[in-house]
Scaffold this motif. Structure first.
Motif, PDB file in Angstrom:
ATOM      1  N   UNK A  79       3.123 -20.997 -12.355  1.00 40.84           N
ATOM      2  CA  UNK A  79       4.069 -20.024 -11.794  1.00 40.84           C
ATOM      3  C   UNK A  79       5.441 -20.665 -11.988  1.00 40.84           C
ATOM      4  N   UNK A  80       6.301 -20.028 -12.767  1.00 40.42           N
ATOM      5  CA  UNK A  80       7.599 -20.599 -13.092  1.00 40.42           C
ATOM      6  C   UNK A  80       8.504 -20.545 -11.859  1.00 40.42           C
ATOM      7  N   UNK A  81       9.073 -21.698 -11.521  1.00 43.95           N
ATOM      8  CA  UNK A  81      10.006 -21.782 -10.401  1.00 43.95           C
ATOM      9  C   UNK A  81      11.424 -21.624 -10.893  1.00 43.95           C
ATOM     10  N   UNK A  82      11.999 -22.711 -11.364  1.00 43.62           N
ATOM     11  CA  UNK A  82      13.359 -22.679 -11.889  1.00 43.62           C
ATOM     12  C   UNK A  82      13.352 -23.006 -13.369  1.00 43.62           C
TER      13      UNK A  82
ATOM     14  N   UNK B   6      15.438 -28.370 -18.332  1.00 43.30           N
ATOM     15  CA  UNK B   6      14.324 -28.585 -17.432  1.00 43.30           C
ATOM     16  C   UNK B   6      13.761 -27.318 -16.829  1.00 43.30           C
ATOM     17  N   UNK B   7      12.655 -27.488 -16.132  1.00 40.37           N
ATOM     18  CA  UNK B   7      12.027 -26.401 -15.415  1.00 40.37           C
ATOM     19  C   UNK B   7      11.134 -26.958 -14.333  1.00 40.37           C
ATOM     20  N   UNK B   8      10.841 -26.112 -13.354  1.00 41.55           N
ATOM     21  CA  UNK B   8       9.878 -26.466 -12.325  1.00 41.55           C
ATOM     22  C   UNK B   8       8.794 -25.402 -12.332  1.00 41.55           C
ATOM     23  N   UNK B   9       7.570 -25.858 -12.100  1.00 39.67           N
ATOM     24  CA  UNK B   9       6.444 -24.938 -12.084  1.00 39.67           C
ATOM     25  C   UNK B   9       5.466 -25.342 -10.986  1.00 39.67           C
ATOM     26  N   UNK B  10       4.790 -24.350 -10.451  1.00 41.47           N
ATOM     27  CA  UNK B  10       3.594 -24.572  -9.645  1.00 41.47           C
ATOM     28  C   UNK B  10       2.453 -24.402 -10.629  1.00 41.47           C
ATOM     29  N   UNK B  11       1.471 -25.276 -10.582  1.00 40.06           N
ATOM     30  CA  UNK B  11       0.380 -25.170 -11.538  1.00 40.06           C
ATOM     31  C   UNK B  11      -0.955 -25.304 -10.842  1.00 40.06           C
ATOM     32  N   UNK B  12      -1.986 -24.820 -11.527  1.00 39.05           N
ATOM     33  CA  UNK B  12      -3.321 -24.897 -10.949  1.00 39.05           C
ATOM     34  C   UNK B  12      -4.382 -24.465 -11.936  1.00 39.05           C
ATOM     35  N   UNK B  13      -5.611 -24.452 -11.447  1.00 37.02           N
ATOM     36  CA  UNK B  13      -6.757 -24.037 -12.245  1.00 37.02           C
ATOM     37  C   UNK B  13      -6.931 -22.527 -12.142  1.00 37.02           C
TER      38      UNK B  13
END
Length: 158
Positions: A79-82, A88-95
């Motif tokens: 899930x793309x954050x910034x 750069x970028x920030x993401x939430x990640x998972x299975x």
């Protein structure tokens, strides 16, 4: 080798990878921004990635799967954050489940930064885990070596 350090901090629940490239920041950014290029390095050798959805817009969902040598598919999502292209970028990640839908019981936060360093680019990947148990589980699954191998494939693409 591209990867210069991997540091684990079990108190802060973080894993930080630093890698250096003899290429400009924009070229390294493209390895994240272009899904066909991302497929060529995301995941360790022998586990090629296929990105089904790829949109680096804040709030967007990115979905992919990695295929094992035996043909098993292992789904994941971001899930793309910034987004601060090309820095750069920030993401939430998972299975993901077998249909690629996000499983939310095991997620993490990943921050990727790119900056000029000694005539090339330094990339920092900062992975934050929600718990020590999840961090230990991911490390037992081979995350550290898999990440080292995956990032190690980036040089050939630059």
């Amino acid at each position: 080798m591209t990867v210069t350090t991997i540091e684990k901090d079990t108190e802060a629940l973080t894993l930080t990878l630093t890698a250096d490239f003899a290429a400009p920041v924009e070229a390294v950014w493209e390895l994240w921004a272009d899904p066909r290029k991302l497929e060529r390095w995301w995941g360790p050798p022998g586990y090629p990635a296929t990105f089904v959805e790829h949109d680096l817009t804040p709030g967007a969902l990115v979905t992919y799967y990695m295929t094992s040598p035996e043909g098993d598919k292992h789904h994941g999502w971001w899930r793309i954050g910034t987004v601060d292209a090309p820095r750069g970028l920030t993401i939430e990640d998972g299975f993901g489940d077998a249909d690629g839908k996000p499983l939310t019981d095991k997620t993490g936060q990943l921050r990727m930064r790119l900056f000029e360093h000694e005539g090339g680019t330094r990339m920092e990947l900062f992975d934050q885990f929600p718990s020590l148990e999840q961090m230990e589980e991911m490390l037992k699954m081979g995350m550290e070596e898999g990440l080292r191998q995956a990032v190690g494939q980036m040089d050939a693409l630059l």
